[in-house]
Enzyme design. Sequence first.
Site, short mmCIF file in Angstrom:
data_model
loop_
_atom_site.label_atom_id
_atom_site.label_comp_id
_atom_site.label_asym_id
_atom_site.label_seq_id
_atom_site.Cartn_x
_atom_site.Cartn_y
_atom_site.Cartn_z
N GLU A 37 0.80 -1.23 0.00
CA GLU A 37 0.00 0.00 0.00
C GLU A 37 0.83 1.28 0.00
OE1 GLU A 37 -2.28 1.36 3.16
OE2 GLU A 37 -0.64 1.28 4.58
N ASN A 38 2.16 1.15 0.18
CA ASN A 38 3.03 2.33 0.18
C ASN A 38 3.99 2.35 -1.01
OD1 ASN A 38 3.17 1.55 3.57
ND2 ASN A 38 2.20 3.42 2.84
N ASN A 65 -4.82 1.38 4.79
CA ASN A 65 -5.46 2.71 4.83
C ASN A 65 -5.14 3.55 3.59
OD1 ASN A 65 -2.88 2.50 6.29
ND2 ASN A 65 -3.02 4.73 6.41
N HIS A 66 -4.09 3.17 2.83
CA HIS A 66 -3.76 3.91 1.60
C HIS A 66 -4.35 3.25 0.36
CE1 HIS A 66 -1.21 6.83 3.52
NE2 HIS A 66 -0.50 5.88 4.12
N HIS A 148 -3.77 -4.84 9.75
CA HIS A 148 -3.25 -3.51 9.40
C HIS A 148 -3.79 -2.51 10.42
CE1 HIS A 148 -1.08 -1.22 6.38
NE2 HIS A 148 -1.93 -0.24 6.61
FE LIG Z 1 -0.88 1.67 6.47
#
Ligand SMILES: [Fe+2]
Length: 258
Positions: A37-38, A65-66, A148
């Site tokens: 996700e990053n 969350n991303h 997460h």
């Molecule tokens: Fe995260």
Amino acid sequence: MRVLYIGDIFSTPGLRAAKAFLKRFGEDYDFVIANGENVAGGFGITRKHLHELLEAGVDVVTLGNHTWDAKDAFELLEETPRLIRPLNYPPGAPGLGYTTLEARTGERVTVVQVMGRIFLPALDCPFRALDALLTELPEASTVIVDLHAEATSEKRALGEFLAGRVAAALGTHTHVQTADELIKRGTAYLTDVGMTGVQDSAIGMRFDEVIYRFVTGLPKRYKPAEGPATVCAVALELAGGRAKSVARIQWAEPDGAA
Ligand SMILES: [Fe+2]
């Protein structure tokens, strides 16, 4: 069955290190999961990044969350069962919260991700979402859960909630590998797998802008850190849907790679 879980791959250095690790050691594993996700400069995943990870030998990429930061995710999540987002998004969210795929051994592996609710968007209850899913899955399933979440207490409680019910419950998101791995009732647990990226950074971003924001309270765009990267991961040995061993990995990419 040997499973590799690669912690949050952060931006270009993280992707470079993850690919180098898989080129060197990928053959040692029957199934590979990575948090991606990053990978797009810290914010989400693009089509190109996903393809590079899958080509490097990753079987399933998890988000967090991303998830929605890079717009490709909306399409990618509908296109492939190899990319999943947190299970506890409200009904109607694009894509899958879990996926079941075949490992190199022919065994089926279910990968699930849930997102915590402390200091993160207020999603549905991750405990109840997991409970509902686990009662639905066949008894003999091999299930690996990506927790997460920001708060150690929430991850620890989710780990206990899952003990004896899944093969592994591994924390992501906080980007610093913890040293509390354990196996309880056959379930491997670690509070955080750690970040695959530049460790000499503010969890992936350059210090300058992060410190400026803390000191002044003013906005400034974060910039991903550059330099040598380390792969943070976990190696699991599984049999009959439970863990036989859990081992943390920290692998620095070779000199000159950055
Ligand atoms: Fe995260």
